[in-house]
Design a protein around this motif. Structure first.
Motif, PDB file in Angstrom:
ATOM      1  N   LEU A  98       0.832  -1.199   0.000  1.00 19.31           N
ATOM      2  CA  LEU A  98       0.000   0.000   0.000  1.00 19.31           C
ATOM      3  C   LEU A  98       0.870   1.254   0.000  1.00 19.31           C
ATOM      4  CD1 LEU A  98      -2.753   1.392   0.248  1.00 19.31           C
ATOM      5  CD2 LEU A  98      -2.586   1.106   2.724  1.00 19.31           C
ATOM      6  N   GLN A  99       1.946   1.227   0.786  1.00 19.63           N
ATOM      7  CA  GLN A  99       2.853   2.371   0.837  1.00 19.63           C
ATOM      8  C   GLN A  99       3.513   2.604  -0.517  1.00 19.63           C
ATOM      9  OE1 GLN A  99       6.337   1.931   3.370  1.00 19.63           O
ATOM     10  NE2 GLN A  99       6.135   4.029   4.048  1.00 19.63           N
ATOM     11  N   ASP A 100       3.905   1.525  -1.180  1.00 21.43           N
ATOM     12  CA  ASP A 100       4.514   1.657  -2.505  1.00 21.43           C
ATOM     13  C   ASP A 100       3.525   2.244  -3.505  1.00 21.43           C
ATOM     14  OD1 ASP A 100       6.875   0.656  -1.562  1.00 21.43           O
ATOM     15  OD2 ASP A 100       6.512  -1.398  -2.237  1.00 21.43           O
ATOM     16  N   CYS A 101       2.272   1.794  -3.429  1.00 23.23           N
ATOM     17  CA  CYS A 101       1.240   2.325  -4.333  1.00 23.23           C
ATOM     18  C   CYS A 101       1.016   3.812  -4.086  1.00 23.23           C
ATOM     19  CB  CYS A 101      -0.069   1.559  -4.144  1.00 23.23           C
ATOM     20  SG  CYS A 101      -0.031  -0.146  -4.748  1.00 23.23           S
ATOM     21  N   ALA A 102       0.991   4.195  -2.804  1.00 23.80           N
ATOM     22  CA  ALA A 102       0.796   5.606  -2.470  1.00 23.80           C
ATOM     23  C   ALA A 102       1.970   6.442  -2.964  1.00 23.80           C
ATOM     24  CB  ALA A 102       0.630   5.765  -0.958  1.00 23.80           C
ATOM     25  N   LEU A 103       3.184   5.911  -2.825  1.00 19.53           N
ATOM     26  CA  LEU A 103       4.368   6.631  -3.278  1.00 19.53           C
ATOM     27  C   LEU A 103       4.344   6.809  -4.794  1.00 19.53           C
ATOM     28  CD1 LEU A 103       7.054   7.878  -2.411  1.00 19.53           C
ATOM     29  CD2 LEU A 103       8.116   5.641  -2.723  1.00 19.53           C
ATOM     30  N   GLU A 104       3.957   5.760  -5.497  1.00 19.86           N
ATOM     31  CA  GLU A 104       3.870   5.856  -6.961  1.00 19.86           C
ATOM     32  C   GLU A 104       2.820   6.882  -7.372  1.00 19.86           C
ATOM     33  OE1 GLU A 104       2.952   3.035 -10.879  1.00 19.86           O
ATOM     34  OE2 GLU A 104       2.908   2.190  -8.863  1.00 19.86           O
ATOM     35  N   ARG A 105       1.692   6.875  -6.675  1.00 26.20           N
ATOM     36  CA  ARG A 105       0.631   7.826  -7.000  1.00 26.20           C
ATOM     37  C   ARG A 105       1.082   9.257  -6.741  1.00 26.20           C
ATOM     38  NH1 ARG A 105      -5.306   8.052  -4.058  1.00 26.20           N
ATOM     39  NH2 ARG A 105      -6.035   9.960  -5.060  1.00 26.20           N
ATOM     40  N   ALA A 106       1.853   9.455  -5.668  1.00 21.11           N
ATOM     41  CA  ALA A 106       2.316  10.804  -5.342  1.00 21.11           C
ATOM     42  C   ALA A 106       3.332  11.307  -6.357  1.00 21.11           C
ATOM     43  CB  ALA A 106       2.915  10.817  -3.939  1.00 21.11           C
ATOM     44  N   ILE A 107       4.216  10.415  -6.826  1.00 25.27           N
ATOM     45  CA  ILE A 107       5.284  10.832  -7.740  1.00 25.27           C
ATOM     46  C   ILE A 107       4.806  10.862  -9.193  1.00 25.27           C
ATOM     47  CG2 ILE A 107       7.552  10.218  -8.652  1.00 25.27           C
ATOM     48  CD1 ILE A 107       8.209   9.037  -5.908  1.00 25.27           C
ATOM     49  N   VAL A 108       4.206   9.762  -9.629  1.00 22.03           N
ATOM     50  CA  VAL A 108       3.785   9.653 -11.027  1.00 22.03           C
ATOM     51  C   VAL A 108       2.480  10.402 -11.268  1.00 22.03           C
ATOM     52  CG1 VAL A 108       3.153   8.038 -12.859  1.00 22.03           C
ATOM     53  CG2 VAL A 108       4.948   7.432 -11.226  1.00 22.03           C
ATOM     54  N   GLY A 109       1.614  10.414 -10.240  1.00 24.09           N
ATOM     55  CA  GLY A 109       0.315  11.051 -10.392  1.00 24.09           C
ATOM     56  C   GLY A 109      -0.692  10.086 -10.984  1.00 24.09           C
TER      57      GLY A 109
END
Length: 200
Positions: A98-109
């Motif tokens: 979940l943390q990885d998904c959130a990080l990807e969403r924050a960076i990649v959008g």
């Protein structure tokens, strides 16, 4: 195709742990007299694998066709310590995903549609600034964490400094009380003198 929420043993999961994953090497609980609906060692490992993949207990329970009540009851039974520990580790792994998904969403959008006249005419990428700041504060608190509120409790260094500054700027509390007492006594004497004049 993702199955409906009514699906039980055939729930959809991605990236299930491999069969030789250490997470699945726990000692399962062995039922002394297993029944038809018992959560057998194989079902216990299926549950842990599904939980590690999804991070959601209800989905993992649905994947093996077991109720939450039965799973939580099994977790508390003496002899199920291995299953319980694997459960905790699977949840931790799910949270990392979940943390990885959130990080990807924050960076990649994430791509958002632009509609006009009832049709999608374009898309744009939206970056979640609040999520990005939250992750930065969690991963690099020494640099991005919100400053802590100052300690102004009585006895703290800041409290004592402010108290000294206030005391230096004006009369002390004892001086204020003495002044009030003096004015009260003066007023009392004036009232007493007036009363005597009226009586005389």
């Amino acid at each position: 195709m993702r199955p409906s929420r009514r699906t039980s043993a055939a729930a959809f999961f991605e990236d299930l742990p491999d069969a030789d994953d250490p997470l699945l090497g726990f000692a399962p609980y062995l039922h002394k007299a297993p029944r038809r609906n018992s959560i057998t060692p194989d079902r216990q490992r299926m549950f842990i694998a599904a939980l590690a993949a999804s991070g959601i207990v209800t989905q993992a329970a649905r994947a093996i066709g077991a109720s939450l009540e039965a799973l939580y009851k099994l977790r508390q039974i003496k002899g199920a310590e291995g299953f319980s520990a694997a459960w905790d580790m699977a949840v931790d792994r799910g949270m990392l995903r979940l943390q990885d998904c959130a990080l990807e969403r924050a960076i990649v959008g994430e791509e958002r549609p632009v509609a006009s006249g009832g049709k999608v005419v374009a898309t744009y990428t939206r970056h979640d600034t609040a999520l990005m700041l939250f992750l930065l504060r969690q991963r690099m608190p020494e640099r991005y964490a919100m400053p802590a509120a100052p300690d102004v409790r009585p006895g703290s260094a800041l409290y004592e400094r402010i108290r000294r500054e206030i005391a230096a700027e004006g009369p002390s509390l004892e001086e204020i009380r003495a002044s009030i007492d003096a004015k009260t006594a003066q007023l009392r004497r004036a009232v007493e003198a007036r009363r005597k004049r009226e009586e005389g």
